[in-house]
Design a protein around this motif. Structure first.
Motif, PDB file in Angstrom:
ATOM      1  N   LEU A   5       0.843  -1.188   0.000  1.00 14.33           N
ATOM      2  CA  LEU A   5       0.000   0.000   0.000  1.00 14.33           C
ATOM      3  C   LEU A   5       0.881   1.241   0.000  1.00 14.33           C
ATOM      4  O   LEU A   5       1.968   1.246   0.577  1.00 14.33           O
ATOM      5  CB  LEU A   5      -0.905   0.006   1.236  1.00 14.33           C
ATOM      6  N   ALA A   6       0.380   2.288  -0.643  1.00 18.46           N
ATOM      7  CA  ALA A   6       1.185   3.500  -0.735  1.00 18.46           C
ATOM      8  C   ALA A   6       0.269   4.715  -0.740  1.00 18.46           C
ATOM      9  O   ALA A   6      -0.942   4.597  -0.879  1.00 18.46           O
ATOM     10  CB  ALA A   6       2.019   3.464  -2.007  1.00 18.46           C
ATOM     11  N   ARG A   7       0.881   5.871  -0.568  1.00 19.03           N
ATOM     12  CA  ARG A   7       0.149   7.129  -0.697  1.00 19.03           C
ATOM     13  C   ARG A   7       0.652   7.845  -1.938  1.00 19.03           C
ATOM     14  O   ARG A   7       1.858   7.912  -2.187  1.00 19.03           O
ATOM     15  CB  ARG A   7       0.403   8.032   0.525  1.00 19.03           C
ATOM     16  N   LYS A   8      -0.294   8.412  -2.682  1.00 18.19           N
ATOM     17  CA  LYS A   8       0.112   9.201  -3.848  1.00 18.19           C
ATOM     18  C   LYS A   8       0.485  10.596  -3.363  1.00 18.19           C
ATOM     19  O   LYS A   8      -0.334  11.271  -2.729  1.00 18.19           O
ATOM     20  CB  LYS A   8      -1.046   9.267  -4.843  1.00 18.19           C
ATOM     21  N   LEU A   9       1.698  11.027  -3.645  1.00 15.73           N
ATOM     22  CA  LEU A   9       2.151  12.340  -3.176  1.00 15.73           C
ATOM     23  C   LEU A   9       1.935  13.417  -4.235  1.00 15.73           C
ATOM     24  O   LEU A   9       1.822  14.593  -3.918  1.00 15.73           O
ATOM     25  CB  LEU A   9       3.626  12.293  -2.793  1.00 15.73           C
ATOM     26  N   GLY A  10       1.907  13.016  -5.494  1.00 16.19           N
ATOM     27  CA  GLY A  10       1.744  13.999  -6.549  1.00 16.19           C
ATOM     28  C   GLY A  10       2.599  13.637  -7.737  1.00 16.19           C
ATOM     29  O   GLY A  10       3.169  12.552  -7.790  1.00 16.19           O
ATOM     30  N   MET A  11       2.687  14.573  -8.669  1.00 14.56           N
ATOM     31  CA  MET A  11       3.451  14.291  -9.879  1.00 14.56           C
ATOM     32  C   MET A  11       4.584  15.296 -10.054  1.00 14.56           C
ATOM     33  O   MET A  11       4.535  16.396  -9.538  1.00 14.56           O
ATOM     34  CB  MET A  11       2.542  14.332 -11.108  1.00 14.56           C
ATOM     35  N   THR A  12       5.600  14.877 -10.774  1.00 18.40           N
ATOM     36  CA  THR A  12       6.691  15.779 -11.103  1.00 18.40           C
ATOM     37  C   THR A  12       7.313  15.324 -12.416  1.00 18.40           C
ATOM     38  O   THR A  12       6.749  14.493 -13.127  1.00 18.40           O
ATOM     39  CB  THR A  12       7.723  15.853  -9.953  1.00 18.40           C
ATOM     40  N   GLN A  13       8.480  15.871 -12.710  1.00 21.29           N
ATOM     41  CA  GLN A  13       9.135  15.602 -13.977  1.00 21.29           C
ATOM     42  C   GLN A  13      10.550  15.141 -13.714  1.00 21.29           C
ATOM     43  O   GLN A  13      11.207  15.638 -12.810  1.00 21.29           O
ATOM     44  CB  GLN A  13       9.140  16.905 -14.775  1.00 21.29           C
ATOM     45  N   LEU A  14      10.986  14.160 -14.496  1.00 22.20           N
ATOM     46  CA  LEU A  14      12.368  13.685 -14.363  1.00 22.20           C
ATOM     47  C   LEU A  14      13.070  13.874 -15.690  1.00 22.20           C
ATOM     48  O   LEU A  14      12.505  13.604 -16.744  1.00 22.20           O
ATOM     49  CB  LEU A  14      12.413  12.198 -14.008  1.00 22.20           C
ATOM     50  N   THR A  20      15.443  14.194 -22.781  1.00 24.20           N
ATOM     51  CA  THR A  20      13.991  14.215 -22.791  1.00 24.20           C
ATOM     52  C   THR A  20      13.496  14.151 -21.339  1.00 24.20           C
ATOM     53  O   THR A  20      14.276  13.908 -20.425  1.00 24.20           O
ATOM     54  CB  THR A  20      13.417  13.017 -23.565  1.00 24.20           C
ATOM     55  N   THR A  21      12.214  14.369 -21.156  1.00 24.13           N
ATOM     56  CA  THR A  21      11.691  14.339 -19.792  1.00 24.13           C
ATOM     57  C   THR A  21      10.575  13.310 -19.695  1.00 24.13           C
ATOM     58  O   THR A  21       9.917  13.006 -20.686  1.00 24.13           O
ATOM     59  CB  THR A  21      11.125  15.710 -19.390  1.00 24.13           C
ATOM     60  N   SER A  22      10.376  12.777 -18.502  1.00 17.93           N
ATOM     61  CA  SER A  22       9.238  11.896 -18.266  1.00 17.93           C
ATOM     62  C   SER A  22       8.417  12.471 -17.133  1.00 17.93           C
ATOM     63  O   SER A  22       8.964  12.931 -16.147  1.00 17.93           O
ATOM     64  CB  SER A  22       9.673  10.497 -17.834  1.00 17.93           C
ATOM     65  N   ALA A  23       7.091  12.397 -17.280  1.00 21.29           N
ATOM     66  CA  ALA A  23       6.209  12.764 -16.179  1.00 21.29           C
ATOM     67  C   ALA A  23       6.082  11.543 -15.278  1.00 21.29           C
ATOM     68  O   ALA A  23       5.833  10.444 -15.757  1.00 21.29           O
ATOM     69  CB  ALA A  23       4.846  13.161 -16.722  1.00 21.29           C
ATOM     70  N   VAL A  24       6.305  11.728 -13.998  1.00 22.43           N
ATOM     71  CA  VAL A  24       6.253  10.600 -13.076  1.00 22.43           C
ATOM     72  C   VAL A  24       5.327  10.918 -11.901  1.00 22.43           C
ATOM     73  O   VAL A  24       5.154  12.072 -11.529  1.00 22.43           O
ATOM     74  CB  VAL A  24       7.651  10.223 -12.524  1.00 22.43           C
ATOM     75  N   THR A  25       4.752   9.867 -11.356  1.00 20.94           N
ATOM     76  CA  THR A  25       3.963   9.996 -10.133  1.00 20.94           C
ATOM     77  C   THR A  25       4.813   9.510  -8.974  1.00 20.94           C
ATOM     78  O   THR A  25       5.461   8.470  -9.071  1.00 20.94           O
ATOM     79  CB  THR A  25       2.683   9.154 -10.225  1.00 20.94           C
ATOM     80  N   VAL A  26       4.811  10.292  -7.905  1.00 22.44           N
ATOM     81  CA  VAL A  26       5.605   9.937  -6.736  1.00 22.44           C
ATOM     82  C   VAL A  26       4.694   9.246  -5.729  1.00 22.44           C
ATOM     83  O   VAL A  26       3.663   9.788  -5.332  1.00 22.44           O
ATOM     84  CB  VAL A  26       6.240  11.187  -6.104  1.00 22.44           C
TER      85      VAL A  26
ATOM     86  N   ILE B   4       8.172  16.237  -3.218  1.00 23.35           N
ATOM     87  CA  ILE B   4       8.192  16.612  -4.633  1.00 23.35           C
ATOM     88  C   ILE B   4       9.084  17.811  -4.862  1.00 23.35           C
ATOM     89  O   ILE B   4       9.862  17.862  -5.817  1.00 23.35           O
ATOM     90  CB  ILE B   4       6.755  16.845  -5.122  1.00 23.35           C
ATOM     91  N   GLN B   5       9.016  18.774  -3.951  1.00 27.29           N
ATOM     92  CA  GLN B   5       9.909  19.931  -4.066  1.00 27.29           C
ATOM     93  C   GLN B   5      11.365  19.495  -3.949  1.00 27.29           C
ATOM     94  O   GLN B   5      12.235  20.004  -4.655  1.00 27.29           O
ATOM     95  CB  GLN B   5       9.582  20.960  -2.986  1.00 27.29           C
ATOM     96  N   GLN B   6      11.611  18.534  -3.048  1.00 31.67           N
ATOM     97  CA  GLN B   6      12.982  18.017  -2.893  1.00 31.67           C
ATOM     98  C   GLN B   6      13.474  17.384  -4.190  1.00 31.67           C
ATOM     99  O   GLN B   6      14.571  17.664  -4.658  1.00 31.67           O
ATOM    100  CB  GLN B   6      13.013  16.950  -1.798  1.00 31.67           C
ATOM    101  N   LEU B   7      12.609  16.521  -4.769  1.00 31.97           N
ATOM    102  CA  LEU B   7      12.989  15.828  -6.006  1.00 31.97           C
ATOM    103  C   LEU B   7      13.293  16.825  -7.119  1.00 31.97           C
ATOM    104  O   LEU B   7      14.198  16.638  -7.919  1.00 31.97           O
ATOM    105  CB  LEU B   7      11.855  14.908  -6.460  1.00 31.97           C
ATOM    106  N   GLU B   8      12.520  17.905  -7.146  1.00 30.72           N
ATOM    107  CA  GLU B   8      12.729  18.900  -8.194  1.00 30.72           C
ATOM    108  C   GLU B   8      14.005  19.686  -7.951  1.00 30.72           C
ATOM    109  O   GLU B   8      14.732  20.007  -8.881  1.00 30.72           O
ATOM    110  CB  GLU B   8      11.516  19.824  -8.288  1.00 30.72           C
ATOM    111  N   LYS B   9      14.251  19.968  -6.681  1.00 26.58           N
ATOM    112  CA  LYS B   9      15.443  20.752  -6.364  1.00 26.58           C
ATOM    113  C   LYS B   9      16.714  19.976  -6.696  1.00 26.58           C
ATOM    114  O   LYS B   9      17.701  20.554  -7.157  1.00 26.58           O
ATOM    115  CB  LYS B   9      15.434  21.139  -4.886  1.00 26.58           C
ATOM    116  N   GLU B  10      16.665  18.659  -6.474  1.00 23.07           N
ATOM    117  CA  GLU B  10      17.843  17.839  -6.775  1.00 23.07           C
ATOM    118  C   GLU B  10      18.219  17.909  -8.241  1.00 23.07           C
ATOM    119  O   GLU B  10      19.384  17.798  -8.602  1.00 23.07           O
ATOM    120  CB  GLU B  10      17.544  16.370  -6.421  1.00 23.07           C
ATOM    121  N   GLN B  11      17.207  18.060  -9.085  1.00 22.40           N
ATOM    122  CA  GLN B  11      17.481  18.061 -10.524  1.00 22.40           C
ATOM    123  C   GLN B  11      17.859  19.430 -11.059  1.00 22.40           C
ATOM    124  O   GLN B  11      18.366  19.548 -12.165  1.00 22.40           O
ATOM    125  CB  GLN B  11      16.244  17.582 -11.278  1.00 22.40           C
TER     126      GLN B  11
END
Lengths: 220, 133
Positions: A5-14, A20-26, B4-11
């Motif tokens: 089980l997990a909690r969805k924290l939101g999305m960001t970009q890697l 290139t970039t990927s949209a990811v869910t954390v 999420i802010q941490q992950l973004e800051k790292e990049q």
């Protein structure tokens, strides 16, 4: 079939190494604990009971508290069963490390509620003409034949959209952050921020890509 | 700071120039040719800056052999080696799409005079880059 089980924290970009970039869910994965096991001999099927998120004792019924006492750890708010998850022991802790980057997972959660919606949004119907006296802009059209003299069950109509438990399949795990206990999966998963999600090893058969794992070259 | 802010800051890169539309820049981008990697320089005028934080990107326009070329770069992309700001332009718009219709002298941009108006971040970033050269 492993899962947690997990909690969805939101999305960001890697950023990928090629720019290139990927949209990811954390997803904050667990930590979950194994509350108990269901066995074929005793229960008729095999499964693992997974508990997530510590909560105060007063929130529980006595039977459930007894189970936690038997397992030997503090009571957890969320309990699910995962079918066919072998090789676990009661009390074992499950964290993000059970998955590795590159693995494919299915994610189950309650989708975002959209309220009572019409056919166009809910079932992707197309709209009628807007001008020349047209009066069926967002109407359903025909809902069945006349000789049936009734409307069949399951005909697509307007109604509540979203806020249903849904499983979205075949997400690729991009990164496993053992330190912060995070799973980063490619794309968006059902549910809003803070949603409770069940992450399981994918059951979707993966297409085999050409020889040696390479995509089949297009013939010119 | 949440995860999420941490992950973004790292990049994010530690130091990036504060770009504005109208600036003339030199972008050192890494390109792969076959198996070899080399740095390609793209010089031109910034015609727009969009997004913020990790997702900030900018478009550079230049005219070569009478053909307008526009390239958009992610400011924090690992494929960008360096961004040199050569001069700040004096422009009134945030998006300089009007440059697309201009040829030659009409497409020039005056240099920004007042040092006061220059963003504080730009000055140190520029001076270090000049020192490297």
């Amino acid at each position: 079939m492993k899962g947690l089980l997990a909690r969805k924290l939101g999305m960001t970009q890697l950023f990928n190494p090629d720019g290139t970039t990927s949209a990811v869910t954390v997803l904050e994965a667990g930590p979950c604990k194994v509350l108990g096991l269901r066995t074929t001999e005793k229960d008729g099927y095999s499964a693992a009971r997974i508990a997530f998120e510590v909560a105060p004792e007063k929130k529980f019924t006595k039977p459930l508290l007894g189970e936690f006492k038997k397992a030997g750890f503090e009571p957890h708010r969320q309990v699910v069963e995962i079918r066919g998850y072998d090789g676990l022991e009661t009390g074992q802790e499950l964290k993000a490390e059970i998955f590795a980057a590159g693995e494919i997972v299915d994610v189950t959660a309650h989708s975002k509620g959209k309220g009572f919606q019409g056919l166009i949004k809910r079932h992707k119907f197309s709209r009628g003409p807007e001008s020349h006296g047209s009066m069926n802009v967002r109407q359903p059209g025909s809902i069945g034949a006349t000789d049936a003299a009734r409307v069949f069950k399951g005909v697509k109509m307007s109604g509540q959209m979203g806020n249903v438990r849904t499983t979205a399949r075949a997400y690729k795990i991009v990164r496993v952050d053992a330190e912060r206990n995070l799973l980063l999966v490619e794309g968006g998963v059902p549910g809003g921020k803070g949603a409770l999600v069940l992450v399981r090893q994918s059951t979707k058969p993966q297409k085999v890509k050409g020889p040696a794992g390479k995509p089949t070259g297009r013939k010119v | 700071m949440n995860v999420i802010q941490q992950l973004e800051k790292e990049q994010q890169k530690e130091k990036v120039p504060a770009l504005r539309a109208g600036d003339t820049v030199k972008v050192h981008a890494k390109v792969v040719e076959g198996t070899r990697e080399r740095i390609q320089v793209f010089e031109g005028i910034v015609i727009r800056v969009t997004g913020g934080g990790l997702r900030q990107n900018f478009t550079v326009r230049r005219v070569t052999h009478g053909v307008g070329v526009e390239r958009t770069f992610m400011i924090h992309s690992p494929r960008i080696d360096k961004i040199d700001v050569l001069r700040h332009g004096d422009v009134r718009q945030g998006r300089l799409y009007y440059l697309r219709g201009k040829v030659g002298r009409a497409g020039r941009i005056r240099e920004r005079r007042s040092a006061v108006a220059a963003p504080a971040e730009a000055a140190p970033a520029e001076s270090t880059e000049e020192a490297e050269e």
